[in-house]
Design an enzyme around this catalytic site. Structure first.
Site, PDB file in Angstrom:
ATOM      1  N   GLU A  27     -12.304  -2.258  12.476  1.00  0.00           N
ATOM      2  CA  GLU A  27     -12.361  -1.563  11.195  1.00  0.00           C
ATOM      3  C   GLU A  27     -13.540  -2.023  10.343  1.00  0.00           C
ATOM      4  O   GLU A  27     -14.308  -1.206   9.842  1.00  0.00           O
ATOM      5  CB  GLU A  27     -11.040  -1.779  10.437  1.00  0.00           C
ATOM      6  N   ASP A  87      -8.409  -8.943   4.173  1.00  0.00           N
ATOM      7  CA  ASP A  87      -8.083  -7.840   5.076  1.00  0.00           C
ATOM      8  C   ASP A  87      -9.105  -7.732   6.201  1.00  0.00           C
ATOM      9  O   ASP A  87      -9.918  -6.808   6.197  1.00  0.00           O
ATOM     10  CB  ASP A  87      -8.024  -6.527   4.285  1.00  0.00           C
ATOM     11  N   GLU A 133       0.822  -1.213   0.000  1.00  0.00           N
ATOM     12  CA  GLU A 133       0.000   0.000   0.000  1.00  0.00           C
ATOM     13  C   GLU A 133       0.857   1.264   0.000  1.00  0.00           C
ATOM     14  O   GLU A 133       0.564   2.233   0.700  1.00  0.00           O
ATOM     15  CB  GLU A 133      -0.968  -0.011   1.192  1.00  0.00           C
TER      16      GLU A 133
END
Lengths: 670, 670
Positions: B386, B358, B279
């Site tokens: 998240e 993820d 990323e």
């Protein structure tokens, strides 16, 4: 007047060469001021001279009341009126007569546009007058950098030319240069801060008024008045009052005093711009007052000084529940404002976006424009390309604007939108300018700003003719290159670019399908399940928004005849607006015989091909334009092509996955 | 040790009342230090006393080598080992013996957990040892507030307890209190900054190392070692070297010197955490080196001091073209890392997310975990919610973690994930703590952090039993209220909350469908046409990702048998992972006899009903818990219900529009 050095800031449509015809002649100029300075500078460069009225003269630029006028000028007849000028070629002398300095300035720029042809054959006196008194650009510039929107909201050209990091810029050279460019296009009013008036910006009205005055000083030589976006809740936020109720005497008194102080500081101040009860901004609804009450309060404060308030009609519920099919954002402005017709003061201008939604590539004309004969309406356009490619895509917008302005809400025999605007508050646009060296990010986006000014001056001008003017001014050939290929290429790239953009984005007037937030690039369902009221309702059988009276939200009923009937009928409705007004099956047949689904595929393939062609055409201009500008446009065309392909593939894939209908021509859909 | 005042910061699972049983007794404590301080403070509050070894005693807390030991302690046998302790009740005395101060601390907290029951019937000696040496939480805290991610990346509990506005906080009281809470759950390692190491944070390794040392000083009394996320390009950014090539001698020397300086300042420093080539972070790929080369370079620098590097396996192409169906993000970690097995140093720990994507609500276990027997693997979990409700939704995660830990990649007879972890690098989790008064935003989210520590200590613990511990510690009854209803309500609300969350969000393991960027709330197509590699491929006929060898990306081939075959087969594949591995028609029948489309409808209606029930249950607890905490949870349950309804309606509407299949039970789909 300082023009920024060429290597620093692009000269846009006023390069020195544009003044060659004037600068190489003997010019009589009455009085001192901007026109004299412009002529003197041009003559210093090209060998001409500023002469007295007694000897030989090639060009007269005079205010009609000036003494002494050269004899030839006295032969030219006509009353120019405010901002106007009379233009003639008589006895081998070119004559521009105006009644005021602003009119003389517009006359000067008219001669600049004509170039050598201003000094050819004799011409009888022509009277040039602007269609409206006020021709305005709005800036959505923030003083403080906004954490999400940045220095300029919906700005795609770098930072603000006014503001930087929380304060006025030290160097306002570019503000003056900007004023000069605007004046050359016909603009004479500007608002200098975002209509979303945040905490710091609210203070421009009071303790930071000096910043506004400094901007006004830079723009005044070019006949441009400064306006200010104000926060409706200022009496609370700045004045410490318990209320901002527009019918409260204390509140009214506060606005009267604040406005008085503004005019003490800036005697030619233009007025206020207000976004109230809209997207979180405060407004009169909090006090159960109408928007007429709100606007009139400010109009009354401004009236003693000749100021106006621009009150935006962009009021809708931005916290709508997507599950609620009875609410239609398209209806909102008409629902809110039409009942208030006749209740606004003369110096309150209702500023209406051209369409009922929000500056989409394709929308019907807002029904509000036809619904308020007793109100002074301004039509708001968006020069900044929020939904039309964000100055990374070539999208010459005047063809869209001309269609809007030529639209006749009451049918073929009735008045056009241009008539409503010129009979009322004129045209207003959100500017696309920032501190980018090319002013507008994409160098070709300069043409949109130039053309907006020209249309604000005369809404009947032809977009292609305006583009010619802009090309000839901006790309004055400096070598012996034939200008024909450049002009033809730019026309090929720009004339149809708005329709090209439409082809590869949201189809048939349905709108949006952009990435939420920044609004760049495709996301078909991006706003489909949000509170913003912008839906397409695509399912496996069809797509579009039913806004009919028969079975939908009834929005079609907000139009007068014949449009109310035309839009109501899926058969009569113009194809390009079909999905704005109707939910139809994918197999619905358009007027050209193709189905909706095949139209989606065809236009998206075609749009990308057109961008690819534009990119190839531009490649061939290498050497014919400034290399830096050529590089910038080339890089942007690469991005435009990439993005257009992304639009094509996402939209086509989305509708193929939903409809299951293959492309009749067997092209690749991912 | 200062505990923050109760009205300021919530005591979490260590309220003073939790120490009542200890504090009201005669306690022998060997040595000075944290355990003695804790006991003394408890005795001061509850009337007990710290006694010498000669008189009567109720509780012995001693390091086994301490002199003199009370006689009763000598009757207790067993070698505790590092961090371990022996617990017994003998002759009316409760005895905790450890080999080191950390073990004694864990023994103390064991007695705290037991409360009065630690002082009841006789118990033979029990040996308590952690399953792994290192039990770690990672903080994704930024020193500088990140313009998008804020002070804590994926933080839902306010600011960082370490950092504020670009520097270390002045007051580190909460850091110490946090260390105490972590120690009571079993944690002994922490990394104090975001794995996305931005410019300022990179300097923690060198000129801002003092900040890290200050944090280490606060945590050391609770046996917690500090680790640091470092930027792979530090030799360039901080050292001015031309390269960060892990095989370059100058680079290796730079890391060796930098690490030496770290240990001079913090002798018990734990090591480095690295996110490389991921990323946008720099990594060894730039030098055509492997991740083993990169990790080993840092391992070599740390080895002389006993430090470790945690090297994350989260490497994938985040600029994928959604049109490219051959690339599968799920394959990436295995493709990159499995070939490197056996090539990592002993003190290099490969930190692997539990799933191949993820931190989704439901994913298969990452095949990397089964593919690297010659490498020390740590399994990474995400305590910060998240993708599981962002600490606005009740989502007790240990049932998910326990499923993962109990999964046997080689089939029923083989080792479990827990075995791989305890035989290697243990468990690591991203913390959910911030400067919120309740530490975790949602007060009930504290249970996730507590339970993670307990599972890191012993991965075989039962989630419901851990929840009991947490309830009894956190909600010690202060009045004569029957604790039964509270305990039953919390179990009813929390035991199944992860499955409830799964029901109303993305179905059958397909994942994502969240709003891009912030990842809160639904957006079914939000990531469908993006570069992130997270797609569901829903069309009018079906949904899911074909990851089979037969017709898809071949990801199933990354698993050993039997799972490779099980996942390959749509018939054998567990329902809850069906859409992760297969693209199936909406009418595909699941093992329970319902179709996929009906399952989507049913689970989404059921999930919302379960949230509504939880909300009603909580209402009934008013009066039984602290009013402020009750209010906070009530408000959050309102938001959870609103958001769950939004999920239900968007997902159901999306799939109804696509499939055209009505709900068999005729419920309302918008």
């Amino acid at each position: 007047m300082t023009t920024p050095p060429a290597h620093d800031v692009h000269a846009a449509w006023l390069p020195p060469e544009a003044f060659r015809a004037i600068g190489s002649r003997r010019v009589f100029v009455s009085g001192s001021g901007t026109v004299r300075d412009e002529v003197a500078q041009a003559c210093a460069q090209y060998g001409g001279s500023v002469v007295s009225g007694e000897g030989p003269v090639d060009l007269v630029l005079a205010v009609s009341t000036a003494e002494p006028l050269p004899a030839v000028a006295q032969a030219v007849q006509g009353t120019a009126g405010e901002d106007g000028f009379v233009f003639a070629r008589h006895d081998g002398v070119t004559v521009v007569l105006a009644d005021d300095p602003a009119g003389l300035l517009y006359g000067l720029f008219h001669v600049v546009r004509l170039g050598e042809s201003a000094f050819g054959a004799a011409r009888p006196a022509e009277l040039h007058r602007p269609a409206t008194r006020r021709r305005m650009v709005d800036h959505w510039d923030n003083v403080d950098v906004h954490p999400v929107m940045g220095q300029v909201e919906r700005g795609y050209s770098g930072g603000s030319i006014f503001w930087r990091d929380g304060g006025l810029r030290d160097d306002l050279t570019r503000v003056r240069a900007y004023g000069r460019l605007l004046a050359a296009s016909g603009i004479n009013a500007i608002s200098v801060n975002n209509v979303n008036v945040h905490a710091t910006e609210a203070h421009l009205l009071t303790d930071r008024l000096g910043d506004v005055a400094a901007i006004a000083d830079e723009l005044r030589p070019y006949g441009i008045r400064v306006h200010l976006s104000v926060n409706f809740a200022s009496p609370i936020a700045l004045g410490g009052l318990p209320s901002a109720d527009p019918l409260d005497e204390g509140v009214r008194e506060w606005w009267a005093r604040a406005t008085e102080r503004v005019y003490e500081t800036i005697p030619d101040f233009g007025g206020y711009v207000v976004k109230a009860d809209s997207e979180g901004q405060p407004g009169p609804f909090a006090y159960e007052r109408t928007h007429a009450d709100g606007a009139n309060m400010l109009a009354d404060a401004l009236a003693p000084f000749g100021g106006v308030v621009h009150w935006r009609a962009f009021v809708y519920n931005h916290r709508q529940d997507w599950r609620d099919r009875s609410t239609d954002r398209a209806r909102a402005a008409h629902d809110h404002f039409a009942p208030l017709d006749g209740r606004f003061r003369d110096n309150a201008i209702l500023q209406v976006k051209y369409g009922p939604m929000d500056f989409q590539t394709r929308e019907p004309v807002s029904p509000v424009i036809a619904a308020m004969p007793g109100t002074s309406l301004a039509v708001e356009l968006q020069v900044t390309q929020e939904y039309t490619g964000q100055q990374r895509h070539v999208c010459y917008l005047p063809p869209q604007w001309s269609e809007i302005l030529a639209f006749r809400p009451w049918g073929p025999g009735g008045r056009a939108v241009a008539d409503v605007a010129t009979g009322g508050g004129g045209l207003v646009a959100v500017s696309n300018v920032g501190d980018d060296p090319y002013w507008t990010g994409h160098p070709l986006a300069q043409a949109n700003l130039y053309a907006f000014g020209r249309l604000a001056w005369d809404p009947r001008l032809d977009p292609a003719a305006i583009l010619d003017e802009w090309i000839d001014l901006t790309f004055v050939p400096v070598t012996n290159v034939d200008p024909g290929p450049l002009r033809r290429t730019l026309h090929a790239m720009m004339d149809g670019s708005w329709r090209t953009y439409e082809r590869y984005t949201a189809p048939l007037g349905v709108g949006f399908m952009v990435r939420p937030g920044h609004h760049y690039g495709p996301d078909v369902d991006g706003y489909e399940y949000t509170p913003w009221g912008t839906y397409h309702f695509a399912d496996r059988d069809g797509v579009g928004v039913d806004r009919t009276r028969a079975s939908g939200t009834g929005f079609t009923g907000q139009y007068p005849q014949p449009w109310s009937e035309v839009y109501e009928s899926p058969e009569q409705c113009p194809d390009e607006l079909l999905l704005f007004f109707h939910h139809v099956p994918y197999e619905h047949v358009l007027h050209d015989g193709t189905t909706v689904i095949q139209h989606i595929y065809d236009t998206h393939f075609a749009g990308v091909e057109e961008v690819a062609e534009a990119r190839l055409s531009w490649e061939k201009l290498a050497g014919a334009v400034d290399p830096a500008l050529h590089d910038r446009v080339r890089e942007l065309l690469d991005e435009q092509l990439r993005c257009a392909e992304e639009w094509r593939d996402q939209v086509n894939t989305y509708f193929f996955r939903k409809s299951g209908v293959p492309d009749a021509r067997g092209r690749r859909i991912h």
